[in-house]
Design an enzyme around this catalytic site. Structure first.
Site, short mmCIF file in Angstrom:
data_model
loop_
_atom_site.label_atom_id
_atom_site.label_comp_id
_atom_site.label_asym_id
_atom_site.label_seq_id
_atom_site.Cartn_x
_atom_site.Cartn_y
_atom_site.Cartn_z
N LYS A 184 -35.96 53.87 -51.71
CA LYS A 184 -34.54 54.23 -51.89
C LYS A 184 -34.13 53.94 -53.33
O LYS A 184 -34.75 53.14 -54.04
CB LYS A 184 -33.64 53.46 -50.92
CG LYS A 184 -33.69 51.91 -51.02
CD LYS A 184 -32.73 51.31 -52.03
CE LYS A 184 -32.91 49.80 -52.14
NZ LYS A 184 -32.31 49.20 -53.31
N PRO A 217 -44.01 50.93 -55.62
CA PRO A 217 -44.27 49.69 -56.36
C PRO A 217 -43.57 48.49 -55.69
O PRO A 217 -42.49 48.65 -55.12
CB PRO A 217 -43.67 49.96 -57.74
CG PRO A 217 -43.51 51.42 -57.85
CD PRO A 217 -43.40 51.96 -56.46
N VAL A 218 -44.21 47.32 -55.79
CA VAL A 218 -43.62 46.11 -55.19
C VAL A 218 -42.70 45.40 -56.17
O VAL A 218 -42.85 45.53 -57.38
CB VAL A 218 -44.72 45.12 -54.67
CG1 VAL A 218 -45.17 45.50 -53.30
CG2 VAL A 218 -45.90 45.04 -55.60
N MET A 276 -36.78 49.15 -55.23
CA MET A 276 -36.82 50.44 -54.53
C MET A 276 -36.86 50.27 -53.02
O MET A 276 -37.09 51.25 -52.28
CB MET A 276 -38.04 51.23 -54.97
CG MET A 276 -37.90 51.81 -56.35
SD MET A 276 -39.22 52.99 -56.62
CE MET A 276 -40.11 52.21 -57.93
N GLY A 277 -36.71 49.04 -52.55
CA GLY A 277 -36.64 48.79 -51.10
C GLY A 277 -37.95 49.01 -50.37
O GLY A 277 -37.93 49.24 -49.16
N SER A 312 -38.55 46.48 -47.53
CA SER A 312 -37.56 46.68 -46.46
C SER A 312 -37.88 47.95 -45.69
O SER A 312 -37.72 48.01 -44.47
CB SER A 312 -36.15 46.82 -47.05
OG SER A 312 -35.83 45.67 -47.78
N ASP A 329 -31.62 44.91 -46.74
CA ASP A 329 -31.76 46.35 -46.93
C ASP A 329 -32.44 47.04 -45.73
O ASP A 329 -32.54 48.26 -45.70
CB ASP A 329 -32.59 46.66 -48.18
CG ASP A 329 -31.78 46.52 -49.46
OD1 ASP A 329 -30.53 46.50 -49.37
OD2 ASP A 329 -32.39 46.45 -50.55
#
Ligand code: C5P
Length: 283
Positions: free
Chosen positions: A11, A95-96, A100-101, A104, A137
């Site tokens: 997201k 990517p961690v 960018m959630g 979640s 999130d």
């Protein structure tokens, strides 16, 4: 054997407004989130043996209780007294520690997958309640799409809009801890974002108003920690993006572009500047 595969999209925050501090120590937020077509995939399978067998293609991912998708399986297994086991494979593409959630969304996809695998017939409210125990999130990620999210993250309202855009995502090599960003908030001075105007702009399909109203209350704090975020934003705007903003608590920055040609220009201008650049679309 039943195999269930759930897509877990990333997201971006078109808007993130911090409205104040809550008595529970968290912050009251109002956000506009939209999913993009950069996705992880969660595959779950039944196991006769009573265990959680967790694996991932990504060597950076913890494959134990530290992983949010693993936590979901543990929590749901206990809550619903499931006496069989499950194998979970997490294919990571998002990517961690990027804002960018991804974590979640993996957790949300695992809730949806286990709801099916164990035939739990959970209501939306029950899934949200499980999600909130994992992270703020997760409730949004259960439904994805374009939504206004309020409270700590547990109130999700779908936005009926016509948002279709190219998105260039740039993830710097460093990560930023969400907790440390929230710890630096001063509610008296933090910059505010007109979320209601943003929602109206999306509903009306007014892209000029959308670009003008986008904002992130956490951006100044993360830029103070990592000025490189501002450099990425500047480069995106210089190369013709319609708008550029940090997502979540960062450090990922995204550009919105009306045309693919514009998006290609933004991608090219960032080559050599950052390794992780993705050209995607809103979902
Ligand atoms: O819920 P989650 O684990 O994603 O939140 C990470 C951190 O972000 C929390 O420990 C908290 O410090 C902060 N946070 C907050 N207010 C929110 C969401 C998160 O202060 N609404």
């Amino acid at each position: 054997m039943v195999t269930i595969i759930e897509r877990a999209p990333a997201k971006i925050n078109l808007g993130l407004d911090v409205q104040g501090k809550r008595p529970d120590g968290y912050h009251e937020l109002s956000m506009v989130m939209v999913s993009v077509d950069l996705c992880d995939y969660v595959t779950v399978d039944h196991l006769d043996e009573d265990k959680i067998d967790f694996s991932s293609n990504c060597s950076k991912m913890p494959v134990n209780q530290q992983n949010d998708a693993y936590k979901v399986a543990q929590l749901m297994k206990e809550k619903f007294q499931i006496k069989t086991g499950v194998s979970i494979f997490l294919e990571k593409r998002i990517p961690v520690c990027a804002g960018m959630g991804g974590g979640s969304s993996d957790a949300a996809a695992t809730i949806r997958a286990l709801n099916q695998l164990w035939q739990l017939r959970l209501s939306q409210e029950e899934m949200i309640e499980i999600g909130m125990q994992i992270g703020s999130d997760v409730p949004y990620c259960l439904f994805a799409g374009c939504a206004q999210v309020t409270g700590k993250g547990e109130v999700v309202n779908h936005i009926d809009g016509h948002l279709s855009s190219w998105v260039v995502l740039v993830k710097p090599e460093f990560g930023i801890s969400t907790r440390t960003v929230f710890l630096d908030i001063d509610c008296e001075t933090i910059s505010r974002v007109p979320i209601d105007d943003l929602v109206c702009a999306i509903e009306a399909g007014d892209s000029a108003a959308l670009f003008a109203k986008m904002g992130n209350s956490l951006e100044d704090i993360s830029i103070a920690k990592r000025p490189f975020i501002q450099k990425i934003k500047d480069k995106m705007l210089e190369s013709g993006a319609d708008a550029a903003l940090m997502t979540g608590s960062g450090p990922t920055v995204f550009a919105l572009c009306k045309t693919e040609k514009q998006a290609n220009r933004v991608v090219n201008s960032l080559r050599g500047f950052c390794k992780e650049v993705y050209k995607v679309r809103t979902l």
